[in-house]
Write a protein that holds these residues in place. Structure first.
Motif, PDB file in Angstrom:
ATOM      1  N   LEU A  16      55.860  75.902  53.179  1.00  0.00           N
ATOM      2  CA  LEU A  16      55.603  75.105  53.605  1.00  0.00           C
ATOM      3  C   LEU A  16      56.266  73.241  54.276  1.00  0.00           C
ATOM      4  O   LEU A  16      56.262  72.634  55.304  1.00  0.00           O
ATOM      5  CB  LEU A  16      54.410  73.865  53.184  1.00  0.00           C
ATOM      6  CG  LEU A  16      53.059  73.944  54.511  1.00  0.00           C
ATOM      7  CD1 LEU A  16      52.843  74.681  55.539  1.00  0.00           C
ATOM      8  CD2 LEU A  16      51.751  73.347  54.072  1.00  0.00           C
ATOM      9  N   LEU A  17      56.335  72.963  53.127  1.00  0.00           N
ATOM     10  CA  LEU A  17      57.336  71.092  53.905  1.00  0.00           C
ATOM     11  C   LEU A  17      58.585  72.007  54.773  1.00  0.00           C
ATOM     12  O   LEU A  17      58.892  71.248  55.521  1.00  0.00           O
ATOM     13  CB  LEU A  17      57.864  70.786  52.111  1.00  0.00           C
ATOM     14  CG  LEU A  17      56.587  69.265  51.627  1.00  0.00           C
ATOM     15  CD1 LEU A  17      56.945  69.292  50.852  1.00  0.00           C
ATOM     16  CD2 LEU A  17      56.195  68.247  52.712  1.00  0.00           C
ATOM     17  N   ARG A  18      59.360  72.794  53.871  1.00  0.00           N
ATOM     18  CA  ARG A  18      60.475  73.183  54.789  1.00  0.00           C
ATOM     19  C   ARG A  18      60.154  73.516  56.108  1.00  0.00           C
ATOM     20  O   ARG A  18      60.960  73.615  56.752  1.00  0.00           O
ATOM     21  CB  ARG A  18      61.320  74.453  53.486  1.00  0.00           C
ATOM     22  CG  ARG A  18      62.195  74.098  52.588  1.00  0.00           C
ATOM     23  CD  ARG A  18      63.142  74.377  52.552  1.00  0.00           C
ATOM     24  NE  ARG A  18      62.080  75.989  51.768  1.00  0.00           N
ATOM     25  CZ  ARG A  18      61.835  76.065  49.883  1.00  0.00           C
ATOM     26  NH1 ARG A  18      61.985  75.320  49.750  1.00  0.00           N
ATOM     27  NH2 ARG A  18      61.952  77.126  50.611  1.00  0.00           N
ATOM     28  N   ILE A  19      59.213  75.140  56.320  1.00  0.00           N
ATOM     29  CA  ILE A  19      58.973  75.532  57.136  1.00  0.00           C
ATOM     30  C   ILE A  19      58.201  74.466  58.374  1.00  0.00           C
ATOM     31  O   ILE A  19      58.922  74.342  59.850  1.00  0.00           O
ATOM     32  CB  ILE A  19      58.466  76.900  57.292  1.00  0.00           C
ATOM     33  CG1 ILE A  19      58.977  77.632  56.425  1.00  0.00           C
ATOM     34  CG2 ILE A  19      57.888  77.016  58.845  1.00  0.00           C
ATOM     35  CD1 ILE A  19      58.608  78.926  55.580  1.00  0.00           C
ATOM     36  N   ARG A  20      57.601  73.826  58.209  1.00  0.00           N
ATOM     37  CA  ARG A  20      56.644  72.321  59.110  1.00  0.00           C
ATOM     38  C   ARG A  20      57.407  71.412  59.280  1.00  0.00           C
ATOM     39  O   ARG A  20      57.260  70.699  60.248  1.00  0.00           O
ATOM     40  CB  ARG A  20      54.975  72.402  58.210  1.00  0.00           C
ATOM     41  CG  ARG A  20      54.806  71.711  59.194  1.00  0.00           C
ATOM     42  CD  ARG A  20      54.174  72.069  61.178  1.00  0.00           C
ATOM     43  NE  ARG A  20      53.044  71.191  61.748  1.00  0.00           N
ATOM     44  CZ  ARG A  20      53.555  70.403  62.251  1.00  0.00           C
ATOM     45  NH1 ARG A  20      54.802  70.174  62.385  1.00  0.00           N
ATOM     46  NH2 ARG A  20      52.473  69.650  62.705  1.00  0.00           N
ATOM     47  N   PHE A  21      57.751  70.957  57.935  1.00  0.00           N
ATOM     48  CA  PHE A  21      58.426  69.564  58.330  1.00  0.00           C
ATOM     49  C   PHE A  21      60.184  70.226  58.573  1.00  0.00           C
ATOM     50  O   PHE A  21      61.278  69.569  57.489  1.00  0.00           O
ATOM     51  CB  PHE A  21      58.835  68.313  57.565  1.00  0.00           C
ATOM     52  CG  PHE A  21      56.738  68.150  57.972  1.00  0.00           C
ATOM     53  CD1 PHE A  21      56.096  67.994  59.101  1.00  0.00           C
ATOM     54  CD2 PHE A  21      55.632  68.870  56.727  1.00  0.00           C
ATOM     55  CE1 PHE A  21      54.736  68.332  59.185  1.00  0.00           C
ATOM     56  CE2 PHE A  21      54.741  68.811  57.432  1.00  0.00           C
ATOM     57  CZ  PHE A  21      54.037  68.419  58.384  1.00  0.00           C
ATOM     58  N   GLN A  28      57.204  63.394  54.933  1.00  0.00           N
ATOM     59  CA  GLN A  28      55.935  63.971  55.317  1.00  0.00           C
ATOM     60  C   GLN A  28      55.081  64.831  53.637  1.00  0.00           C
ATOM     61  O   GLN A  28      55.863  64.724  52.299  1.00  0.00           O
ATOM     62  CB  GLN A  28      56.685  65.434  55.838  1.00  0.00           C
ATOM     63  CG  GLN A  28      56.491  65.161  57.344  1.00  0.00           C
ATOM     64  CD  GLN A  28      55.154  64.401  57.832  1.00  0.00           C
ATOM     65  OE1 GLN A  28      54.116  64.815  57.582  1.00  0.00           O
ATOM     66  NE2 GLN A  28      55.947  64.515  59.609  1.00  0.00           N
ATOM     67  N   GLY A  29      54.228  65.616  53.382  1.00  0.00           N
ATOM     68  CA  GLY A  29      53.776  66.393  51.961  1.00  0.00           C
ATOM     69  C   GLY A  29      52.813  67.432  52.861  1.00  0.00           C
ATOM     70  O   GLY A  29      52.855  67.597  53.926  1.00  0.00           O
ATOM     71  N   ALA A  30      52.480  67.546  51.279  1.00  0.00           N
ATOM     72  CA  ALA A  30      51.888  69.565  51.410  1.00  0.00           C
ATOM     73  C   ALA A  30      51.526  69.636  50.269  1.00  0.00           C
ATOM     74  O   ALA A  30      51.913  69.010  49.531  1.00  0.00           O
ATOM     75  CB  ALA A  30      53.078  70.462  51.738  1.00  0.00           C
ATOM     76  N   ALA A  31      50.299  70.760  50.184  1.00  0.00           N
ATOM     77  CA  ALA A  31      49.686  71.242  48.830  1.00  0.00           C
ATOM     78  C   ALA A  31      49.604  72.750  48.902  1.00  0.00           C
ATOM     79  O   ALA A  31      49.795  72.837  50.104  1.00  0.00           O
ATOM     80  CB  ALA A  31      48.210  70.327  49.490  1.00  0.00           C
ATOM     81  N   ALA A  32      49.293  73.247  47.781  1.00  0.00           N
ATOM     82  CA  ALA A  32      49.035  74.265  47.575  1.00  0.00           C
ATOM     83  C   ALA A  32      48.219  74.280  45.986  1.00  0.00           C
ATOM     84  O   ALA A  32      47.728  73.942  45.344  1.00  0.00           O
ATOM     85  CB  ALA A  32      50.100  75.055  47.349  1.00  0.00           C
ATOM     86  N   VAL A  76      48.079  71.635  43.635  1.00  0.00           N
ATOM     87  CA  VAL A  76      49.855  70.576  43.711  1.00  0.00           C
ATOM     88  C   VAL A  76      50.192  69.947  44.541  1.00  0.00           C
ATOM     89  O   VAL A  76      49.668  70.885  46.459  1.00  0.00           O
ATOM     90  CB  VAL A  76      51.349  72.236  43.335  1.00  0.00           C
ATOM     91  CG1 VAL A  76      51.228  72.591  44.698  1.00  0.00           C
ATOM     92  CG2 VAL A  76      52.217  70.848  42.625  1.00  0.00           C
ATOM     93  N   CYS A  77      50.588  68.684  45.013  1.00  0.00           N
ATOM     94  CA  CYS A  77      50.626  68.025  46.300  1.00  0.00           C
ATOM     95  C   CYS A  77      52.143  67.497  45.522  1.00  0.00           C
ATOM     96  O   CYS A  77      52.210  67.390  45.015  1.00  0.00           O
ATOM     97  CB  CYS A  77      49.889  67.138  46.686  1.00  0.00           C
ATOM     98  SG  CYS A  77      50.027  66.051  47.940  1.00  0.00           S
ATOM     99  N   LEU A  78      52.911  67.807  47.077  1.00  0.00           N
ATOM    100  CA  LEU A  78      54.470  67.485  47.730  1.00  0.00           C
ATOM    101  C   LEU A  78      54.219  66.269  48.160  1.00  0.00           C
ATOM    102  O   LEU A  78      53.816  66.275  49.228  1.00  0.00           O
ATOM    103  CB  LEU A  78      55.430  68.781  47.159  1.00  0.00           C
ATOM    104  CG  LEU A  78      55.293  69.225  46.014  1.00  0.00           C
ATOM    105  CD1 LEU A  78      56.428  70.780  45.790  1.00  0.00           C
ATOM    106  CD2 LEU A  78      55.295  68.606  45.055  1.00  0.00           C
ATOM    107  N   HIS A  79      55.393  65.504  48.169  1.00  0.00           N
ATOM    108  CA  HIS A  79      55.349  64.398  48.577  1.00  0.00           C
ATOM    109  C   HIS A  79      56.823  64.030  49.079  1.00  0.00           C
ATOM    110  O   HIS A  79      57.359  64.011  48.526  1.00  0.00           O
ATOM    111  CB  HIS A  79      54.439  62.696  48.585  1.00  0.00           C
ATOM    112  CG  HIS A  79      54.866  61.734  49.636  1.00  0.00           C
ATOM    113  ND1 HIS A  79      54.292  61.288  50.799  1.00  0.00           N
ATOM    114  CD2 HIS A  79      56.340  60.764  49.795  1.00  0.00           C
ATOM    115  CE1 HIS A  79      55.055  60.901  52.354  1.00  0.00           C
ATOM    116  NE2 HIS A  79      56.049  60.353  50.884  1.00  0.00           N
ATOM    117  N   THR A  86      62.219  64.568  47.081  1.00  0.00           N
ATOM    118  CA  THR A  86      60.195  65.292  46.982  1.00  0.00           C
ATOM    119  C   THR A  86      59.871  64.847  45.260  1.00  0.00           C
ATOM    120  O   THR A  86      60.242  65.537  44.540  1.00  0.00           O
ATOM    121  CB  THR A  86      60.061  66.547  47.173  1.00  0.00           C
ATOM    122  OG1 THR A  86      60.434  66.651  48.605  1.00  0.00           O
ATOM    123  CG2 THR A  86      58.643  67.264  47.607  1.00  0.00           C
ATOM    124  N   VAL A  87      58.903  63.962  45.575  1.00  0.00           N
ATOM    125  CA  VAL A  87      57.877  63.745  44.202  1.00  0.00           C
ATOM    126  C   VAL A  87      56.696  64.129  44.287  1.00  0.00           C
ATOM    127  O   VAL A  87      55.844  64.881  45.272  1.00  0.00           O
ATOM    128  CB  VAL A  87      57.501  62.130  44.549  1.00  0.00           C
ATOM    129  CG1 VAL A  87      58.954  60.961  44.426  1.00  0.00           C
ATOM    130  CG2 VAL A  87      56.812  61.439  45.498  1.00  0.00           C
TER     131      VAL A  87
END
Length: 150
Positions: A16-21, A28-32, A76-79, A86-87
């Motif tokens: 999601l991070l790669r595709i959306r941003f 940016q961040g994302a979660a799954a 999981v949440c990545l930033h 990415t942390v």
């Protein structure tokens, strides 16, 4: 918990991070979230003009799990920082409260203390050991009031 399912959950978040941003220098961040039936849901937080009304990245998959009437078993949440690194973000207090309705055994990703880009999976009761709702045992999942597993 099947490690392959946890890996797939992290991979969905990274995707999601790669595709959306796609701009790797864009912060940016994302979660799954992994659901009890094996479904993986992803989400991110939209930018808004007033910071006080922002939502966590986890809000979208949390609401979808509710809509689907499925328990959350891992989150999981990545930033991604402006440097492209990415942390891992431990769930914030609001997200811990949201996840608590799914019980103390929900797995949450936290950053390895020696490498914030590396995930350590912990049960929610480990990151929320003194859950305030234990004062109201008749109002919460009984697993919160039982002795936590070793």
């Amino acid at each position: 918990m099947d490690p392959a399912l946890l890996e797939a959950t992290v991979a969905a978040c990274e995707e999601l991070l790669r595709i959306r941003f796609p701009d790797v220098n864009d912060e940016q961040g994302a979660a799954a979230m992994l659901l009890a039936d094996g479904t993986i849901l992803t989400g991110t937080a939209p930018a808004v003009a007033v910071a006080a009304v922002e939502v966590c990245h986890e809000t979208e998959p949390f609401c979808a799990a509710y809509r689907l009437n499925q328990a959350i078993v891992a989150s999981v949440c990545l930033h991604r920082q402006p440097s492209g690194r990415t942390v891992v973000l431990s769930p914030c207090g609001l997200c811990r409260e949201r996840l608590a309705v799914h019980g103390p055994d929900v797995l949450v990703a936290v950053a390895n203390p020696h490498d914030p880009t590396s995930i350590v999976w912990k049960r929610l009761h480990e990151v929320l050991p003194d859950y305030w709702m234990r004062a109201f045992p008749d109002e919460i999942d009984a697993r919160w009031c039982a002795n936590p597993p070793p």
